[in-house]
Design a protein around this motif. Sequence first.
Motif, PDB file in Angstrom:
ATOM      1  N   ILE A  80      -3.611   7.000   4.987  1.00  0.00           N
ATOM      2  CA  ILE A  80      -3.725   8.449   4.846  1.00  0.00           C
ATOM      3  C   ILE A  80      -4.843   8.919   5.761  1.00  0.00           C
ATOM      4  O   ILE A  80      -5.973   8.430   5.687  1.00  0.00           O
ATOM      5  CB  ILE A  80      -4.024   8.840   3.392  1.00  0.00           C
ATOM      6  CG1 ILE A  80      -2.916   8.337   2.452  1.00  0.00           C
ATOM      7  CG2 ILE A  80      -4.185  10.342   3.257  1.00  0.00           C
ATOM      8  CD1 ILE A  80      -3.212   8.572   0.982  1.00  0.00           C
ATOM      9  N   SER A  81      -4.519   9.880   6.637  1.00  0.00           N
ATOM     10  CA  SER A  81      -5.503  10.450   7.548  1.00  0.00           C
ATOM     11  C   SER A  81      -5.537  11.959   7.342  1.00  0.00           C
ATOM     12  O   SER A  81      -4.671  12.517   6.654  1.00  0.00           O
ATOM     13  CB  SER A  81      -5.131  10.125   9.001  1.00  0.00           C
ATOM     14  OG  SER A  81      -4.087  10.972   9.427  1.00  0.00           O
ATOM     15  N   PRO A  82      -6.492  12.665   7.927  1.00  0.00           N
ATOM     16  CA  PRO A  82      -6.498  14.133   7.813  1.00  0.00           C
ATOM     17  C   PRO A  82      -5.265  14.774   8.444  1.00  0.00           C
ATOM     18  O   PRO A  82      -4.963  15.933   8.164  1.00  0.00           O
ATOM     19  CB  PRO A  82      -7.779  14.534   8.566  1.00  0.00           C
ATOM     20  CG  PRO A  82      -8.648  13.314   8.531  1.00  0.00           C
ATOM     21  CD  PRO A  82      -7.712  12.155   8.596  1.00  0.00           C
ATOM     22  N   VAL A  83      -4.553  14.040   9.288  1.00  0.00           N
ATOM     23  CA  VAL A  83      -3.414  14.604  10.003  1.00  0.00           C
ATOM     24  C   VAL A  83      -2.092  14.292   9.323  1.00  0.00           C
ATOM     25  O   VAL A  83      -1.214  15.146   9.209  1.00  0.00           O
ATOM     26  CB  VAL A  83      -3.396  14.076  11.457  1.00  0.00           C
ATOM     27  CG1 VAL A  83      -2.179  14.593  12.212  1.00  0.00           C
ATOM     28  CG2 VAL A  83      -4.677  14.459  12.185  1.00  0.00           C
ATOM     29  N   ASP A  84      -1.936  13.051   8.851  1.00  0.00           N
ATOM     30  CA  ASP A  84      -0.635  12.621   8.346  1.00  0.00           C
ATOM     31  C   ASP A  84      -0.809  11.348   7.533  1.00  0.00           C
ATOM     32  O   ASP A  84      -1.883  10.727   7.528  1.00  0.00           O
ATOM     33  CB  ASP A  84       0.314  12.368   9.535  1.00  0.00           C
ATOM     34  CG  ASP A  84       1.782  12.384   9.130  1.00  0.00           C
ATOM     35  OD1 ASP A  84       2.058  12.529   7.924  1.00  0.00           O
ATOM     36  OD2 ASP A  84       2.637  12.262  10.020  1.00  0.00           O
ATOM     37  N   THR A  85       0.256  10.969   6.847  1.00  0.00           N
ATOM     38  CA  THR A  85       0.329   9.674   6.165  1.00  0.00           C
ATOM     39  C   THR A  85       1.372   8.833   6.881  1.00  0.00           C
ATOM     40  O   THR A  85       2.509   9.273   7.058  1.00  0.00           O
ATOM     41  CB  THR A  85       0.721   9.842   4.686  1.00  0.00           C
ATOM     42  OG1 THR A  85      -0.286  10.615   4.018  1.00  0.00           O
ATOM     43  CG2 THR A  85       0.841   8.495   4.005  1.00  0.00           C
ATOM     44  N   VAL A  86       0.973   7.637   7.302  1.00  0.00           N
ATOM     45  CA  VAL A  86       1.881   6.809   8.092  1.00  0.00           C
ATOM     46  C   VAL A  86       1.986   5.420   7.473  1.00  0.00           C
ATOM     47  O   VAL A  86       1.105   4.979   6.722  1.00  0.00           O
ATOM     48  CB  VAL A  86       1.406   6.689   9.556  1.00  0.00           C
ATOM     49  CG1 VAL A  86       1.417   8.032  10.243  1.00  0.00           C
ATOM     50  CG2 VAL A  86       0.015   6.069   9.619  1.00  0.00           C
ATOM     51  N   ALA A  87       3.072   4.750   7.805  1.00  0.00           N
ATOM     52  CA  ALA A  87       3.285   3.378   7.333  1.00  0.00           C
ATOM     53  C   ALA A  87       2.424   2.413   8.139  1.00  0.00           C
ATOM     54  O   ALA A  87       2.167   2.619   9.326  1.00  0.00           O
ATOM     55  CB  ALA A  87       4.759   3.012   7.446  1.00  0.00           C
ATOM     56  N   VAL A  88       1.993   1.358   7.459  1.00  0.00           N
ATOM     57  CA  VAL A  88       1.173   0.325   8.093  1.00  0.00           C
ATOM     58  C   VAL A  88       1.848  -1.021   7.883  1.00  0.00           C
ATOM     59  O   VAL A  88       2.318  -1.326   6.786  1.00  0.00           O
ATOM     60  CB  VAL A  88      -0.244   0.275   7.484  1.00  0.00           C
ATOM     61  CG1 VAL A  88      -1.085  -0.795   8.177  1.00  0.00           C
ATOM     62  CG2 VAL A  88      -0.927   1.623   7.565  1.00  0.00           C
ATOM     63  N   SER A  89       1.902  -1.819   8.941  1.00  0.00           N
ATOM     64  CA  SER A  89       2.332  -3.209   8.812  1.00  0.00           C
ATOM     65  C   SER A  89       1.269  -4.073   9.456  1.00  0.00           C
ATOM     66  O   SER A  89       0.639  -3.675  10.444  1.00  0.00           O
ATOM     67  CB  SER A  89       3.688  -3.441   9.487  1.00  0.00           C
ATOM     68  OG  SER A  89       3.605  -3.196  10.874  1.00  0.00           O
TER      69      SER A  89
END
Length: 227
Positions: free
Chosen positions: A114-123
């Motif tokens: 989770i960042s101030p810009v977006d939530t992204v998937a992590v692998s």
Amino acid sequence: MRIDLRNCLAPAVLGVVLGLAVVSGQAAAQTPDPSGTWNLETRNLAERATGGVRNVLLRIERGGDGYGAEMTSPRNTFLDVQEFRYEEDTITLRFGAYLYTLTLEDDRLAGTMISPVDTVAVSGRRQEGTMYAGDAPPEYVATRTGMLGHRIHLLPPEGEADPGSWVRSRIGAVEDFALILRGIPVSFANPEAFEAELAALAGRRVRVTGAWVGERYRIDEIEADSQ
């Protein structure tokens, strides 16, 4: 006759308690260890219009009272994370403005950032070194067949009575030997270790087993080609 139920129940209760303790101990023993270097990959938020991948390295070390962790910064240096928790198989960490929640399974991590810009998937994957591209691939050893000639003069002309003498007469140093592949000379990375073999096989078709070292070929074995 009066029966004391406390004496009857005590062994059964004790057995249950001991059983639960064993199960609890087994569960704790099976908890995976997150220690090591992890290569985390996410979508590059700075290149949302064109795509792109962002890699960071997470290094986790076990201490006396738990785990500590550091992560690579934009300057490619490791910095301590601000928060780190590991419970069962879940890692939660905060690094600057980024909050990671990752699940560990074998040598893989998966979750979200989770960042101030977006939530992204992590692998993520475990690795030995600290390269963003991952560990170096295993060395590719192969056998290549070609004529053994000179790195500049290549091969003797057709009909040459003694090809070996022709090549050897032009060798100024052992580095002049080359494997001629489709007309292209390939120099050797370690010719001094096989100087006698190279001299004996000059001008002949040979089989060389080895691996590339930059633009040169390392010799592990060299022999005359029987075909």
